[in-house]
Design a protein around this motif. Structure first.
Motif, PDB file in Angstrom:
ATOM      1  N   ASN A 192      -3.770  24.386   4.243  1.00 36.58           N
ATOM      2  CA  ASN A 192      -4.300  23.371   5.140  1.00 36.58           C
ATOM      3  C   ASN A 192      -4.838  24.130   6.482  1.00 36.58           C
ATOM      4  OD1 ASN A 192      -5.130  20.894   6.723  1.00 36.58           O
ATOM      5  ND2 ASN A 192      -4.338  19.726   5.032  1.00 36.58           N
ATOM      6  N   GLY A 221      -1.575  14.870   2.752  1.00 37.06           N
ATOM      7  CA  GLY A 221      -0.129  14.535   2.353  1.00 37.06           C
ATOM      8  C   GLY A 221       0.028  13.264   2.753  1.00 37.06           C
ATOM      9  N   GLY A 232      -4.768  27.780   6.844  1.00 34.65           N
ATOM     10  CA  GLY A 232      -6.101  28.694   6.943  1.00 34.65           C
ATOM     11  C   GLY A 232      -6.984  27.884   6.135  1.00 34.65           C
ATOM     12  N   ASP A 233      -8.027  28.259   6.195  1.00 38.04           N
ATOM     13  CA  ASP A 233      -9.428  27.426   5.457  1.00 38.04           C
ATOM     14  C   ASP A 233      -9.027  28.091   4.024  1.00 38.04           C
ATOM     15  OD1 ASP A 233     -12.027  26.963   4.444  1.00 38.04           O
ATOM     16  OD2 ASP A 233     -12.818  27.722   5.934  1.00 38.04           O
ATOM     17  N   LEU A 234      -9.124  27.004   3.008  1.00 36.98           N
ATOM     18  CA  LEU A 234      -8.836  27.176   1.685  1.00 36.98           C
ATOM     19  C   LEU A 234     -10.138  27.965   1.092  1.00 36.98           C
ATOM     20  CD1 LEU A 234     -11.015  25.011   0.151  1.00 36.98           C
ATOM     21  CD2 LEU A 234      -9.679  23.417   0.848  1.00 36.98           C
ATOM     22  N   ARG A 290     -10.089  16.102   0.605  1.00 37.72           N
ATOM     23  CA  ARG A 290     -11.087  16.278   1.346  1.00 37.72           C
ATOM     24  C   ARG A 290     -11.598  17.353   1.864  1.00 37.72           C
ATOM     25  NH1 ARG A 290     -12.028  10.284   3.302  1.00 37.72           N
ATOM     26  NH2 ARG A 290     -10.012  10.310   4.076  1.00 37.72           N
ATOM     27  N   LYS A 306     -14.439  19.406   0.781  1.00 36.26           N
ATOM     28  CA  LYS A 306     -15.698  19.013   1.670  1.00 36.26           C
ATOM     29  C   LYS A 306     -16.946  18.541   0.707  1.00 36.26           C
ATOM     30  CE  LYS A 306     -14.471  20.242   5.771  1.00 36.26           C
ATOM     31  NZ  LYS A 306     -13.893  21.578   6.153  1.00 36.26           N
ATOM     32  N   GLY A 312      -6.393  21.611   0.836  1.00 35.85           N
ATOM     33  CA  GLY A 312      -7.070  20.414   1.882  1.00 35.85           C
ATOM     34  C   GLY A 312      -6.713  18.994   1.660  1.00 35.85           C
ATOM     35  N   ILE A 313      -5.347  18.935   1.523  1.00 33.12           N
ATOM     36  CA  ILE A 313      -4.999  17.681   1.304  1.00 33.12           C
ATOM     37  C   ILE A 313      -3.936  17.550   2.329  1.00 33.12           C
ATOM     38  CG2 ILE A 313      -3.268  16.115  -0.396  1.00 33.12           C
ATOM     39  CD1 ILE A 313      -4.604  17.477  -2.550  1.00 33.12           C
ATOM     40  N   ALA A 327      -0.589  19.057   9.529  1.00 28.80           N
ATOM     41  CA  ALA A 327      -0.664  17.939   8.598  1.00 28.80           C
ATOM     42  C   ALA A 327       0.592  17.702   7.848  1.00 28.80           C
ATOM     43  CB  ALA A 327      -1.456  18.689   7.377  1.00 28.80           C
ATOM     44  N   GLY A 332      -1.314  10.815  -7.585  1.00 30.08           N
ATOM     45  CA  GLY A 332      -0.824   9.680  -6.640  1.00 30.08           C
ATOM     46  C   GLY A 332      -0.310   8.371  -7.058  1.00 30.08           C
ATOM     47  N   THR A 345      -1.612   5.441  -7.309  1.00 33.52           N
ATOM     48  CA  THR A 345      -2.856   4.841  -8.196  1.00 33.52           C
ATOM     49  C   THR A 345      -3.151   5.773  -8.983  1.00 33.52           C
ATOM     50  OG1 THR A 345      -4.218   4.869  -6.019  1.00 33.52           O
ATOM     51  CG2 THR A 345      -3.152   2.871  -6.488  1.00 33.52           C
ATOM     52  N   GLY A 346      -2.858   6.858  -8.894  1.00 36.34           N
ATOM     53  CA  GLY A 346      -3.563   7.848 -10.075  1.00 36.34           C
ATOM     54  C   GLY A 346      -2.240   8.388 -10.967  1.00 36.34           C
ATOM     55  N   GLY A 363       0.839  -1.101  -0.167  1.00 40.04           N
ATOM     56  CA  GLY A 363      -0.032   0.014   0.065  1.00 40.04           C
ATOM     57  C   GLY A 363       0.830   1.189   0.157  1.00 40.04           C
ATOM     58  N   ASP A 403      -4.944  22.309   9.269  1.00 40.45           N
ATOM     59  CA  ASP A 403      -4.320  21.732  10.394  1.00 40.45           C
ATOM     60  C   ASP A 403      -2.575  21.928  10.250  1.00 40.45           C
ATOM     61  OD1 ASP A 403      -3.188  19.845  12.148  1.00 40.45           O
ATOM     62  OD2 ASP A 403      -3.794  18.320  11.350  1.00 40.45           O
ATOM     63  N   ALA A 456      -9.238  10.413  -2.072  1.00 38.90           N
ATOM     64  CA  ALA A 456     -10.285  10.552  -1.166  1.00 38.90           C
ATOM     65  C   ALA A 456     -11.668  11.087  -1.948  1.00 38.90           C
ATOM     66  CB  ALA A 456      -9.936  11.291  -0.095  1.00 38.90           C
TER      67      ALA A 456
HETATM   68  C1  LIG Z   1      -2.993   1.229  -1.927  1.00 41.15           C
HETATM   69  C2  LIG Z   1      -3.278   2.968  -1.758  1.00 41.15           C
HETATM   70  C3  LIG Z   1      -2.997   3.528  -2.935  1.00 41.15           C
HETATM   71  C4  LIG Z   1      -3.724   4.798  -2.755  1.00 41.15           C
HETATM   72  N1  LIG Z   1      -3.483   5.758  -3.902  1.00 41.15           N
HETATM   73  C5  LIG Z   1      -3.619   7.055  -3.657  1.00 41.15           C
HETATM   74  C6  LIG Z   1      -3.581   7.974  -4.584  1.00 41.15           C
HETATM   75  O1  LIG Z   1      -3.087   7.508  -5.669  1.00 41.15           O
HETATM   76  N2  LIG Z   1      -3.653   9.176  -4.440  1.00 41.15           N
HETATM   77  C7  LIG Z   1      -4.066   9.824  -3.160  1.00 41.15           C
HETATM   78  O2  LIG Z   1      -4.330  10.897  -3.143  1.00 41.15           O
HETATM   79  N3  LIG Z   1      -4.607   8.809  -2.220  1.00 41.15           N
HETATM   80  C8  LIG Z   1      -4.121   7.657  -2.442  1.00 41.15           C
HETATM   81  N4  LIG Z   1      -4.452   6.788  -1.318  1.00 41.15           N
HETATM   82  C9  LIG Z   1      -5.259   7.077  -0.405  1.00 41.15           C
HETATM   83  C10 LIG Z   1      -4.260   8.094   0.759  1.00 41.15           C
HETATM   84  O3  LIG Z   1      -3.856   7.013   1.936  1.00 41.15           O
HETATM   85  C11 LIG Z   1      -5.168   8.930   1.737  1.00 41.15           C
HETATM   86  O4  LIG Z   1      -6.309   8.079   2.394  1.00 41.15           O
HETATM   87  C12 LIG Z   1      -5.602  10.122   0.647  1.00 41.15           C
HETATM   88  O5  LIG Z   1      -4.740  10.668  -0.078  1.00 41.15           O
HETATM   89  C13 LIG Z   1      -6.189  10.949   1.702  1.00 41.15           C
HETATM   90  O6  LIG Z   1      -6.740  12.157   0.864  1.00 41.15           O
HETATM   91  P1  LIG Z   1      -6.963  13.601   1.447  1.00 41.15           P
HETATM   92  O7  LIG Z   1      -5.686  14.346   1.846  1.00 41.15           O
HETATM   93  O8  LIG Z   1      -7.891  14.476   0.388  1.00 41.15           O
HETATM   94  O9  LIG Z   1      -7.952  13.541   2.481  1.00 41.15           O
HETATM   95  P2  LIG Z   1      -7.598  13.683   4.086  1.00 41.15           P
HETATM   96  O10 LIG Z   1      -6.569  12.641   4.774  1.00 41.15           O
HETATM   97  O11 LIG Z   1      -8.978  13.388   5.124  1.00 41.15           O
HETATM   98  O12 LIG Z   1      -7.119  15.108   4.485  1.00 41.15           O
HETATM   99  C14 LIG Z   1      -7.933  16.181   4.235  1.00 41.15           C
HETATM  100  C15 LIG Z   1      -7.148  17.450   4.593  1.00 41.15           C
HETATM  101  O13 LIG Z   1      -7.912  18.531   4.578  1.00 41.15           O
HETATM  102  C16 LIG Z   1      -7.677  19.572   5.556  1.00 41.15           C
HETATM  103  N5  LIG Z   1      -8.817  20.550   5.764  1.00 41.15           N
HETATM  104  C17 LIG Z   1     -10.331  20.373   6.047  1.00 41.15           C
HETATM  105  N6  LIG Z   1     -10.962  21.232   5.888  1.00 41.15           N
HETATM  106  C18 LIG Z   1     -10.089  22.102   5.366  1.00 41.15           C
HETATM  107  C19 LIG Z   1     -10.319  23.656   4.755  1.00 41.15           C
HETATM  108  N7  LIG Z   1     -11.645  24.155   5.041  1.00 41.15           N
HETATM  109  N8  LIG Z   1      -9.333  24.071   4.406  1.00 41.15           N
HETATM  110  C20 LIG Z   1      -7.967  23.795   4.434  1.00 41.15           C
HETATM  111  N9  LIG Z   1      -7.634  22.448   4.698  1.00 41.15           N
HETATM  112  C21 LIG Z   1      -8.708  21.604   5.141  1.00 41.15           C
HETATM  113  C22 LIG Z   1      -7.700  18.683   6.765  1.00 41.15           C
HETATM  114  O14 LIG Z   1      -6.940  19.430   7.754  1.00 41.15           O
HETATM  115  C23 LIG Z   1      -6.710  17.487   6.258  1.00 41.15           C
HETATM  116  O15 LIG Z   1      -5.389  17.586   6.273  1.00 41.15           O
HETATM  117  C24 LIG Z   1      -4.003   5.287  -1.589  1.00 41.15           C
HETATM  118  C25 LIG Z   1      -4.094   4.340  -0.486  1.00 41.15           C
HETATM  119  C26 LIG Z   1      -3.942   3.067  -0.610  1.00 41.15           C
HETATM  120  C27 LIG Z   1      -3.937   2.157   0.592  1.00 41.15           C
END
Ligand SMILES: Cc1cc2nc3c(=O)[nH]c(=O)nc-3n(C[C@H](O)[C@H](O)[C@H](O)COP(=O)(O)OP(=O)(O)OC[C@H]3O[C@@H](n4cnc5c(N)ncnc54)[C@H](O)[C@@H]3O)c2cc1C
Length: 346
Positions: free
Chosen positions: A308, A290, A325-327, A231, A234, A287-288, A313, A272, A274-275, A154, A310, A258
């Motif tokens: 972000n 990392g 900050g809030d995006l 994510r 929202k 809002g990613i 993060a 990423g 798998t992308g 993974g 947080d 996500a």
């Molecule tokens: C085998 C495998 C392959 C994967 N391949 C990929 C891939 O190719 N690409 C990929 O992206 N993921 C992949 N993932 C998933 C990865 O592990 C994460 O779950 C995913 O990247 C999380 O996405 P995210 O950062 O959008 O969401 P989250 O981890 O939920 O993060 C959301 C972030 O948004 C912030 N936030 C919330 N509200 C606000 C706001 N108003 N303003 C600013 N910031 C805010 C939060 O603080 C948080 O840090 C894979 C997982 C596995 C197991």
């Protein structure tokens, strides 16, 4: 069909040269071919081998000649009307027959939809292994073997795989992972045209009609600016702001998995492991968090800007500029700033 047995007793000394399986679509060379040439040239230095590009197709002589300007030693052009359109049987059979005859040491294939289709079939036909989706390739300084590194479990650890007993050593590499070969002004390589060792009966599926998708496609691998949403946006409506910012900057829209899994945006935007693997001049992560699997696809960007809420993060550990900050507040302010500075250019 000639099919070699796996674990055959082969003489490894008979194998030489690095082959790149060049990819063309409707007669245009796919950029991953240039990236693999760049990597092939780097590897060739370690084992004093030649870099050979193999392209199957028909009436694409001009495009084939252009490849010489990336400093390859030779291009083998398998030319046949039967290879004008891609077919799994036609391409895999003609290329594997050539491999069995000429014995390359290493074969690199782009991990595109075409490469993922023919790569494993070629490996099976010639009786060797294949490491898919490599993110790093190197030559073992002690024994000259190809070290093929790819994410495992993974994406939580990197595995380095070798192919000690069989040849060729085969790997696929995703587009955007390796750096493109530099252009050379005075190429010294040449083109060898060979006839395809196949007949119509070798090709079981026939292309009846090619229908283009009406969906606007996104090419993240060639984008200079990418604004990606995670994510933190929202919901699907949150991508309107991401799109507006990307448009203002003349960039493309990316996304974390996500968001794709939640159905907020099409999978062609996913960055990423798998992308898509990207290396733009500027990557905005909005809002990613990392996660390691996201970083695997964008950490080679020239500049990373993270927004972000947080401050802890993980994205802030890899970014060049971080905004806590809030995006929803930060992005409109940035759009306004870009509007004020109309000369913004990359
Ligand atoms: C085998 C495998 C392959 C994967 N391949 C990929 C891939 O190719 N690409 C990929 O992206 N993921 C992949 N993932 C998933 C990865 O592990 C994460 O779950 C995913 O990247 C999380 O996405 P995210 O950062 O959008 O969401 P989250 O981890 O939920 O993060 C959301 C972030 O948004 C912030 N936030 C919330 N509200 C606000 C706001 N108003 N303003 C600013 N910031 C805010 C939060 O603080 C948080 O840090 C894979 C997982 C596995 C197991």
């Amino acid at each position: 069909m000639k099919r070699a047995k796996v674990n055959q007793n082969i003489n490894l000394k008979e194998y030489s040269d690095i082959w790149i399986i060049g990819e063309q679509r409707e007669g245009k060379i796919h950029p991953v071919t240039i990236e693999l040439i760049g990597e092939g040239k780097k590897l060739a230095k370690g084992i004093d081998n030649k870099v050979v590009v193999v392209v199957a197709g028909y009436e694409i002589d001009e495009e084939i000649n252009k490849l010489l300007y990336y400093g390859v030693d030779k291009i083998i052009y398998i030319s046949s009307p039967l290879l004008k359109n891609f077919s799994t049987d036609g391409y895999a059979s003609s290329i594997s027959r050539l491999i069995l005859e000429r014995k390359p040491e290493i074969v690199l294939v782009g991990a595109t939809s075409i490469g993922r289709d023919i790569g494993p079939r070629i490996a099976a036909k010639v009786g060797t292994g294949l490491t898919a989706d490599c993110t790093k390739l190197d030559i073992d300084k002690e024994d000259g073997k190809l070290l093929q590194t790819r994410p495992a479990f993974g994406g939580n650890l990197m595995a380095t795989i070798i192919c000690p007993k069989n040849r060729p050593q085969m790997a696929t590499v995703r587009p955007g992972v390796m750096k493109k070969a530099a252009h050379v002004d005075n190429p010294s390589g040449y083109v060898e045209v060979v006839e395809a060792d196949i007949t119509e009966v070798d090709i079981k599926a026939k292309v009846v009609k090619i229908l283009k998708s009406s969906k606007k496609t996104v090419d993240l691998t060639e984008a200079k600016i990418i604004v990606s949403g995670g994510r933190g946006v929202k919901g699907p409506e949150g991508f309107e702001l991401i799109k507006a910012f990307a448009e203002k900057l003349g960039g493309e829209v990316g996304a974390s998995r996500a968001c794709v899994d939640s159905g907020w945006i099409d999978s062609m935007h996913q960055v990423g492991q798998t992308g898509t693997t990207v290396r733009p001049e500027i990557y905005f992560a909005c809002g990613i968090s990392g996660a390691i699997q996201h970083l695997a696809g964008m950490s080679d960007s020239k500049y990373i800007v993270a927004i972000n809420t947080d401050p802890t993060a993980p994205i802030f550990k890899v970014c060049d500029f971080g905004i806590v900050g809030d995006l929803k507040k930060v992005i409109p302010a940035m759009i306004e700033e870009v509007e004020r500075n109309k000369e913004f250019e990359i």
